[in-house]
Design a protein around this motif. Structure first.
Motif, mmCIF file in Angstrom:
data_model
loop_
_atom_site.group_PDB
_atom_site.id
_atom_site.type_symbol
_atom_site.label_atom_id
_atom_site.label_comp_id
_atom_site.label_asym_id
_atom_site.label_seq_id
_atom_site.Cartn_x
_atom_site.Cartn_y
_atom_site.Cartn_z
ATOM 1 N N LYS A 29 -7.037 19.459 20.275
ATOM 2 C CA LYS A 29 -8.092 20.181 19.559
ATOM 3 C C LYS A 29 -7.605 20.631 18.184
ATOM 4 O O LYS A 29 -8.322 20.513 17.187
ATOM 5 C CB LYS A 29 -8.541 21.396 20.364
ATOM 6 C CG LYS A 29 -9.332 21.044 21.601
ATOM 7 C CD LYS A 29 -9.661 22.278 22.410
ATOM 8 C CE LYS A 29 -10.302 21.906 23.737
ATOM 9 N NZ LYS A 29 -10.523 23.074 24.587
ATOM 10 N N LYS A 30 -6.363 21.127 18.106
ATOM 11 C CA LYS A 30 -5.821 21.589 16.829
ATOM 12 C C LYS A 30 -5.663 20.437 15.849
ATOM 13 O O LYS A 30 -5.971 20.570 14.658
ATOM 14 C CB LYS A 30 -4.485 22.291 17.044
ATOM 15 C CG LYS A 30 -4.624 23.620 17.734
ATOM 16 C CD LYS A 30 -3.286 24.257 18.006
ATOM 17 C CE LYS A 30 -3.432 25.543 18.789
ATOM 18 N NZ LYS A 30 -2.151 26.150 19.110
ATOM 19 N N VAL A 31 -5.203 19.296 16.322
ATOM 20 C CA VAL A 31 -5.036 18.132 15.452
ATOM 21 C C VAL A 31 -6.382 17.647 14.951
ATOM 22 O O VAL A 31 -6.527 17.283 13.780
ATOM 23 C CB VAL A 31 -4.273 17.007 16.189
ATOM 24 C CG1 VAL A 31 -4.353 15.700 15.430
ATOM 25 C CG2 VAL A 31 -2.832 17.408 16.418
ATOM 26 N N THR A 32 -7.384 17.673 15.804
ATOM 27 C CA THR A 32 -8.722 17.268 15.390
ATOM 28 C C THR A 32 -9.261 18.197 14.309
ATOM 29 O O THR A 32 -9.838 17.735 13.316
ATOM 30 C CB THR A 32 -9.674 17.254 16.605
ATOM 31 O OG1 THR A 32 -9.148 16.371 17.596
ATOM 32 C CG2 THR A 32 -11.062 16.810 16.219
ATOM 33 N N VAL A 33 -9.044 19.490 14.468
ATOM 34 C CA VAL A 33 -9.502 20.449 13.456
ATOM 35 C C VAL A 33 -8.778 20.224 12.134
ATOM 36 O O VAL A 33 -9.400 20.220 11.068
ATOM 37 C CB VAL A 33 -9.299 21.894 13.967
ATOM 38 C CG1 VAL A 33 -9.491 22.898 12.849
ATOM 39 C CG2 VAL A 33 -10.256 22.179 15.108
ATOM 40 N N MET A 34 -7.460 20.015 12.187
ATOM 41 C CA MET A 34 -6.707 19.776 10.944
ATOM 42 C C MET A 34 -7.154 18.480 10.282
ATOM 43 O O MET A 34 -7.271 18.408 9.050
ATOM 44 C CB MET A 34 -5.206 19.741 11.226
ATOM 45 C CG MET A 34 -4.630 21.081 11.572
ATOM 46 S SD MET A 34 -2.833 21.181 11.658
ATOM 47 C CE MET A 34 -2.364 19.717 12.519
ATOM 48 N N HIS A 35 -7.416 17.433 11.059
ATOM 49 C CA HIS A 35 -7.866 16.162 10.496
ATOM 50 C C HIS A 35 -9.223 16.330 9.822
ATOM 51 O O HIS A 35 -9.445 15.825 8.715
ATOM 52 C CB HIS A 35 -7.945 15.107 11.605
ATOM 53 C CG HIS A 35 -8.409 13.784 11.125
ATOM 54 N ND1 HIS A 35 -9.711 13.389 11.213
ATOM 55 C CD2 HIS A 35 -7.727 12.761 10.542
ATOM 56 C CE1 HIS A 35 -9.834 12.182 10.704
ATOM 57 N NE2 HIS A 35 -8.632 11.779 10.290
ATOM 58 N N ASP A 36 -10.144 17.029 10.486
ATOM 59 C CA ASP A 36 -11.457 17.268 9.890
ATOM 60 C C ASP A 36 -11.340 18.061 8.589
ATOM 61 O O ASP A 36 -12.030 17.770 7.614
ATOM 62 C CB ASP A 36 -12.365 18.008 10.874
ATOM 63 C CG ASP A 36 -12.736 17.156 12.077
ATOM 64 O OD1 ASP A 36 -12.575 15.913 11.999
ATOM 65 O OD2 ASP A 36 -13.159 17.735 13.094
ATOM 66 N N LEU A 37 -10.454 19.032 8.571
ATOM 67 C CA LEU A 37 -10.256 19.838 7.368
ATOM 68 C C LEU A 37 -9.713 18.985 6.227
ATOM 69 O O LEU A 37 -10.175 19.090 5.090
ATOM 70 C CB LEU A 37 -9.309 20.999 7.666
ATOM 71 C CG LEU A 37 -9.060 21.983 6.536
ATOM 72 C CD1 LEU A 37 -10.353 22.718 6.208
ATOM 73 C CD2 LEU A 37 -7.981 22.959 6.924
#
Length: 70
Positions: A29-37
């Motif tokens: 979930k954290k990696v997905t959020v960072m990628h989206d950002l």
């Protein structure tokens, strides 16, 4: 090795796998959020790289002139 011993070991292993699965979900979930950002800030990323290059150039220029500042 007694049957109770192997049963206890299996129960501990199941608990560890469950815990690792939860941690992996959190990391995902954290990696997905960072990628989206990062995908939202494509232009800002290039601006930051350009600013770092300009700052490096000026830092090298000042370091070259620093011995003559006495």
């Amino acid at each position: 090795m007694t049957p109770d011993d192997s049963r206890d070991r299996l129960i501990r292993l199941e608990n560890e796998v469950e815990h690792l699965t939860q941690q992996l979900d959190d990391v995902s979930k954290k990696v997905t959020v960072m990628h989206d950002l990062l995908m939202q800030a494509k232009g800002m990323r290039w601006l930051i790289i350009a600013m770092a290059a300009v700052a490096g150039f000026f830092a090298s220029f000042v370091a070259k002139l620093f011995p003559f500042a006495k």
